[in-house]
Motif scaffolding. Sequence first.
Motif, mmCIF file in Angstrom:
data_model
loop_
_atom_site.group_PDB
_atom_site.id
_atom_site.type_symbol
_atom_site.label_atom_id
_atom_site.label_comp_id
_atom_site.label_asym_id
_atom_site.label_seq_id
_atom_site.Cartn_x
_atom_site.Cartn_y
_atom_site.Cartn_z
ATOM 1 N N ILE A 1 0.889 -1.163 0.000
ATOM 2 C CA ILE A 1 0.000 0.000 0.000
ATOM 3 C C ILE A 1 0.922 1.206 0.000
ATOM 4 O O ILE A 1 1.561 1.517 1.002
ATOM 5 N N GLU B 1 -8.954 -0.975 5.753
ATOM 6 C CA GLU B 1 -9.742 -0.682 4.553
ATOM 7 C C GLU B 1 -9.347 -1.630 3.414
ATOM 8 O O GLU B 1 -10.181 -2.074 2.638
ATOM 9 N N TYR B 2 -8.055 -1.918 3.340
ATOM 10 C CA TYR B 2 -7.619 -2.869 2.307
ATOM 11 C C TYR B 2 -8.152 -4.270 2.579
ATOM 12 O O TYR B 2 -8.607 -4.977 1.678
ATOM 13 N N LYS C 1 -11.418 -8.774 1.935
ATOM 14 C CA LYS C 1 -10.549 -9.890 1.541
ATOM 15 C C LYS C 1 -10.871 -11.169 2.316
ATOM 16 O O LYS C 1 -10.308 -12.223 2.022
ATOM 17 N N VAL D 1 -1.003 -0.780 -4.415
ATOM 18 C CA VAL D 1 -2.238 0.013 -4.404
ATOM 19 C C VAL D 1 -1.977 1.354 -3.723
ATOM 20 O O VAL D 1 -1.052 1.495 -2.926
ATOM 21 N N LEU E 1 -8.317 2.490 -2.776
ATOM 22 C CA LEU E 1 -9.074 2.004 -1.618
ATOM 23 C C LEU E 1 -10.210 2.958 -1.262
ATOM 24 O O LEU E 1 -10.873 2.789 -0.236
#
Lengths: 257, 325
Positions: free
Chosen positions: A83, A103-104, A108, A202, A207
């Motif tokens: 990130i 948040e990532y 998942k 990312v 995000l």
Amino acid sequence: MNIYVLVKRTFDTEEKIAVSGGKIQEDGAEFIINPYDEYAIEEAIQVRDAHGGEVTVLTMGGEDAEKQLRTALAMGADKAVLINIEDDVEEMDQFTAAYIISEYLKDKNPDLILAGNVAIDGGSGQVGPRVAELLGINYVTTITNLEINGTSVSIKRDVEGDTEVLETSLPLLVTAQQGLNEPRYPSLPGIMKAKKKPLEEVELDDLDIDEDDVEAKTETIEIYLPPKKEAGKVLEGELAEQVKELVHLLHSEAKVI
Amino acid sequence: MSKKVLVLGEAREGALRNVSYEAIAAAKQISEGGEIVSVLLGDSVKELATELVKYGADRVITVEHPHLKQYTSDGYGQALLAVIDQEKPEAIVFGHTALGKDLSPKIASKLQVGLVSDVTAIEGEGDAAVYVRPIYSGKAFEKVKVKDGIKFITIRPNNIAPLVKDDGKTGDVSSLSVEITNLRTIIKEVVRKSSEGVDLSEAKVVIAGGRGVKSEEGFAPLKELADVLGGAVGASRGACDADYCDYSLQIGQTGKVVTPDLYIAAGISGAIQHLAGMSNSKIIVAINKDPEANIFKVADYGIVGDLFEVIPMLTEEFKKLKVNA
């Protein structure tokens, strides 16, 4: 099993720390994977080898952190995520870090998240538990043993030297304490393979995070080195006399006894 | 402006830990004359409450529940959040103990506030307070300010002096009833490995052994000295790796960080990783056969000699001192 490991790039433990312009001097310093995170990576690999699944190592930082991710891939992790906040976040604290990481991770569906119990640079030990709380999953810190059976988890954790034996279940976040395992060194074939393993990058935009959402709650206003210690007194003379003198000094001069 | 500060008291085997009193002193500085409310969580903790008042708490709130007999982040989290909801404090202080380290990030995350961990000193008061904390394993320090919201800190044991005990001080002790449900962790057993009595991270005196101790039995004279001084025994990584002692004793970058008044390093060479765990001790004594050992560079006093000769002699001398005192 869907396993994530939170990894931080830190100063090598042997590095001398210098401060200039109110910041820790990073020029020319060696960087490593935070030693406690190495236990987390090793454990993740062992859990995957025993139960199947995939290990993703995740870090937050700048391009430089790719090196530590590649090392984790060489140890045996399957995928890596960086990130990259280099251009978006100027001042961050543990609130910022935990928010971005969660948040990532939120879509998942990790079964197990591992992290080091503390990073040897900042040393707060907050990000793991904060991430778990944000994801609404349970966490156990400073673990020294992990056994997974279906969704049940048996854990031993270090509590200031005592060992706590506990039961919990997946999904779960754990933070690694020394003694959990012996982290492996990357093998040469491992290093070769790591070059081809996927490393996703990312940014906050990906995000859907606004910079204002992650504004730090605390602010470092000064960084400084501890005052230099004056050279101590090495006692001389007959050993018995030295011991007497030492007790006297501790009692009368240092006044600690 | 004066602030209401909530302080978590922490008991261990039926007695309050010193850090509970130190946290009250820290709270006093942040409060600028505001109210200090101590919180005690457990299955039976009420009788400990008056002690917190004597050390400076204005009021004590207890939450007693069978599920709080042992610490779990879920149980303690629910109880504490109920107290926070009732009291609406402007600042919160915990000890930076195993419990404090485990629980504070959860609470901070829930409240969406910052948290300054492992504070060793506070400069200034109230909103202007600046928190000092070691970084890079004590090789540097940072000063941190809380921008807004609740000021939430954990303090490192043994660094902030408690207030002078006032046996005449009285304060209200009330209990809050909280429903504790859905614990996701069940504690099966706690295996006590740490030496009975003195807690290594809170000890005023630490006697630590390194590779020079040579064997498990080699720790016996260190233990004897620790007993005479009311201290705890610690170890370097070298001694732990060599299986002379349990890893629970390890002091260093990995392992415990200690800041006692007196640290006696016996047969420890002083690797940088070890120094990270003890270099902020007030007085350091090094005992080592090798006059070139790195440990002498950080020691206030040093004796070049065999620890197996020096330590028993020290024990005898301290015994004499105690008799005469």
